[in-house]
Design an enzyme around this catalytic site. Structure first.
Site, PDB file in Angstrom:
ATOM      1  NE  ARG A  96     -26.810 -59.533 -94.856  1.00 52.72           N
ATOM      2  CZ  ARG A  96     -25.677 -59.006 -95.335  1.00 52.72           C
ATOM      3  NH1 ARG A  96     -25.430 -57.717 -95.180  1.00 52.72           N
ATOM      4  NH2 ARG A  96     -24.808 -59.756 -95.962  1.00 52.72           N
ATOM      5  CD  GLU A 167     -18.999 -60.364 -90.594  1.00 48.16           C
ATOM      6  OE1 GLU A 167     -19.970 -60.670 -91.304  1.00 48.16           O
ATOM      7  OE2 GLU A 167     -18.012 -59.733 -91.010  1.00 48.16           O
TER       8      GLU A 167
HETATM    9  C1  LIG Z   1     -20.097 -56.338 -96.617  1.00 46.48           C
HETATM   10  C2  LIG Z   1     -20.149 -55.923 -98.076  1.00 46.48           C
HETATM   11  C3  LIG Z   1     -19.415 -56.924 -98.934  1.00 46.48           C
HETATM   12  O1  LIG Z   1     -20.138 -58.156 -98.977  1.00 46.48           O
HETATM   13  C4  LIG Z   1     -20.120 -58.653-100.287  1.00 46.48           C
HETATM   14  N1  LIG Z   1     -21.279 -59.509-100.452  1.00 46.48           N
HETATM   15  C5  LIG Z   1     -22.534 -59.230-100.051  1.00 46.48           C
HETATM   16  N2  LIG Z   1     -23.338 -60.261-100.367  1.00 46.48           N
HETATM   17  C6  LIG Z   1     -22.562 -61.209-100.951  1.00 46.48           C
HETATM   18  C7  LIG Z   1     -22.796 -62.500-101.484  1.00 46.48           C
HETATM   19  N3  LIG Z   1     -24.022 -63.033-101.467  1.00 46.48           N
HETATM   20  N4  LIG Z   1     -21.760 -63.201-102.003  1.00 46.48           N
HETATM   21  C8  LIG Z   1     -20.516 -62.643-102.016  1.00 46.48           C
HETATM   22  N5  LIG Z   1     -20.222 -61.426-101.525  1.00 46.48           N
HETATM   23  C9  LIG Z   1     -21.236 -60.726-101.001  1.00 46.48           C
HETATM   24  C10 LIG Z   1     -20.153 -57.404-101.163  1.00 46.48           C
HETATM   25  O2  LIG Z   1     -19.640 -57.705-102.434  1.00 46.48           O
HETATM   26  C11 LIG Z   1     -19.237 -56.482-100.376  1.00 46.48           C
HETATM   27  O3  LIG Z   1     -17.911 -56.778-100.742  1.00 46.48           O
END
Ligand SMILES: CC[C@H]1O[C@@H](n2cnc3c(N)ncnc32)[C@H](O)[C@@H]1O
Length: 474
Positions: A96, A167
């Site tokens: 990112r 997205e």
């Molecule tokens: C935008 C933030 C959201 O993205 C989720 N998130 C970020 N990285 C991951 C990931 N690698 N796997 C699952 N959920 C993820 C985080 O838990 C939060 O709910």
């Protein structure tokens, strides 16, 4: 100064060549080579087709791990055990930040050990072939989920790699995500991303684009989120995008959330060109979660009930392990099933709730006012108008880290728990709108026997993680 004009084919080619040279895997990421791969995918893997033909809200989690074999295993599990209708691939933080060297090191470490040295899937490092292997190895359509201000190479590689949904956007991935990013530059970067999506679309591969509605994910007033969704949608449509999913993050008051989702769809269809197919996505609560998993499931359930009433086209689910961060695959799948249970039980009921119509009227009136300000600031040019509206604060996002936004407005919940503005900053709202918000906050002040103040804002930020909706004084 950036302008809302479609990139020329020469302009696109020049940027494309430079972008794909940023990392060795960019070399293979060409549209010409990718079209045949996309054409070989079954309709069940065409993201826009599946989303736009659904008759009930589709469920999609977030999910991303470093290794390709483990990402395949994770997505397969979420399909089979989580009953996910749509799949994600959440990208790691290094990618990112365009730190592809650090992502490569993290991937190598993860391959050598069992510990995930990355918090997501480093798609640029996996390259076009790695992405295609992932797309071919699971059943459902997959979306690239991330938070990348400069997502140009990520888009080139993942779209060539067979992903058909991407997205983010120039405002929604700048203002909440980065401190330094100059908004005009980010808009130019995303004009490349959207033009690339437009070129695929014109070549017969409909790419779905999903601006990131939750923004900072903390008490964002619905009209601010919706106005930004429509601005990003207009910019994408100029570049040839024809499948747009506008997003909104749950605030937790059911009346306001249902009203906001209805306003999002109505205004999206009104302001975006007829040739664009507009869908909506509801993000389950993006703020702080309770550490207790049973309570976390309650938060997820409220979001699911809201979705059953408002019926967005898609729901981005959360897991009961949200408080801890990246969930296990089991917890991620559980969040999908909890959502599914509430949706399936509530959608068969006719739930009429008082106050939705008047709340939707207010949200629509506020949103139109913000959009008018953008159009006026840009003298009709939406790109220029967005930059200038953020400069003057006519458009603003609470708690925004970006230097491109004033971050001068402050939200607080009213006595119902609906998000209002306690400090308007320089937002383009008329006095009548301001008086409505002030009156509703005053009613809370009377209930709590305290004056409206910043303390309410601070109390509301942690309320849900502490088990409440409104941050009442203890
Ligand atoms: C935008 C933030 C959201 O993205 C989720 N998130 C970020 N990285 C991951 C990931 N690698 N796997 C699952 N959920 C993820 C985080 O838990 C939060 O709910």
């Amino acid at each position: 100064m950036v302008r809302d004009e479609q990139l020329s084919s020469d302009g696109l080619a020049t940027i494309d060549e430079a972008v794909r040279a940023e990392w060795p895997t960019g070399e293979a990421a060409t549209v010409d080579d990718a079209i045949a791969f996309h054409e070989g995918l079954p309709p069940s893997k065409e993201f826009a087709t599946v989303l736009e033909s659904a008759t009930e809200p589709l469920l999609q989690p977030r999910a991303g791990v470093a290794r390709l074999d483990e990402q395949i295993e994770l997505l397969t599990y979420l399909e089979e055990t989580g009953e996910a209708d749509l799949l994600p691939t959440t990208i790691d933080s290094y990618t990112r930040d365009n730190e592809y060297g650090k992502a490569r090191t993290g991937l190598e470490k993860t391959r050598e050990s069992d510990a995930d040295a990355l918090n997501g899937f480093p798609a640029v490092n996996h390259g076009v072939d790695g992405c295609r292997t992932l797309v071919e190895s699971v059943d459902g359509p997959i979306e690239v989920r991330h938070g990348t201000p400069d997502a140009r190479l990520l888009a080139a590689v993942t779209l060539a790699g067979g992903f058909q949904s991407f997205e983010g956007g120039p405002i929604s991935y700048n203002i909440p995500y980065t401190k330094r990013g100059d908004l005009a530059t980010t808009i130019e970067h995303w004009q490349y991303v959207d033009r690339l999506a437009g070129v695929y679309t014109e070549r017969g591969v409909r790419i779905n684009r999903e601006p990131f509605g939750p923004l900072t994910g903390t008490l964002v007033p619905p009209s601010i989120a919706i106005a930004i969704m429509i601005v990003e949608g207009l910019l994408a449509a100029t570049q040839g995008v024809r499948s747009l999913t506008l997003g909104y993050g749950q605030v937790g008051n059911v009346v306001q959330d249902v009203a906001a989702l209805r306003a999002l769809r109505a205004l999206g269809e009104e302001y975006l060109p007829n040739e664009v197919c507009v869908t909506t996505v509801f993000h389950e609560w993006m703020g702080g979660f309770p550490p207790d998993e049973a309570r976390a499931n309650g938060v997820i359930g409220l979001g699911a009930l809201t979705a059953a009433i408002a019926r967005p086209d898609k729901v981005i689910t959360k897991s009961p392990q949200e408080f801890q961060g990246v969930p296990t695959k089991e917890a991620n799948a559980a969040g999908l099933r909890t959502t599914r249970q509430l949706l399936d039980m509530a959608m068969e009921q006719r739930l009429d709730i008082d106050g939705v119509e008047s709340e939707q009227d207010l949200i629509e009136r506020e949103t139109r006012s913000l959009l008018e300000a953008v159009f006026e600031h840009g003298e009709g040019d939406v790109a220029r108008g967005a930059v200038r509206a953020f400069e003057t604060g006519a458009l603003d996002v609470p708690f925004a880290p970006s230097e491109s936004a004033k971050g001068a407005c402050l939200p607080a919940r009213d006595d119902d728990g609906r998000v209002r503005l306690f400090d308007f900053g320089d937002l383009a709202f008329d006095d009548e709108i301001k008086e409505i918000h002030a009156a509703r906050l005053e009613r809370r002040a009377e209930t709590e026997d305290r004056s409206t103040s910043f303390h309410m804002v601070a109390d509301d930020v942690d309320a849900i993680s502490n088990g409440r909706l409104i941050g009442r004084p203890s």
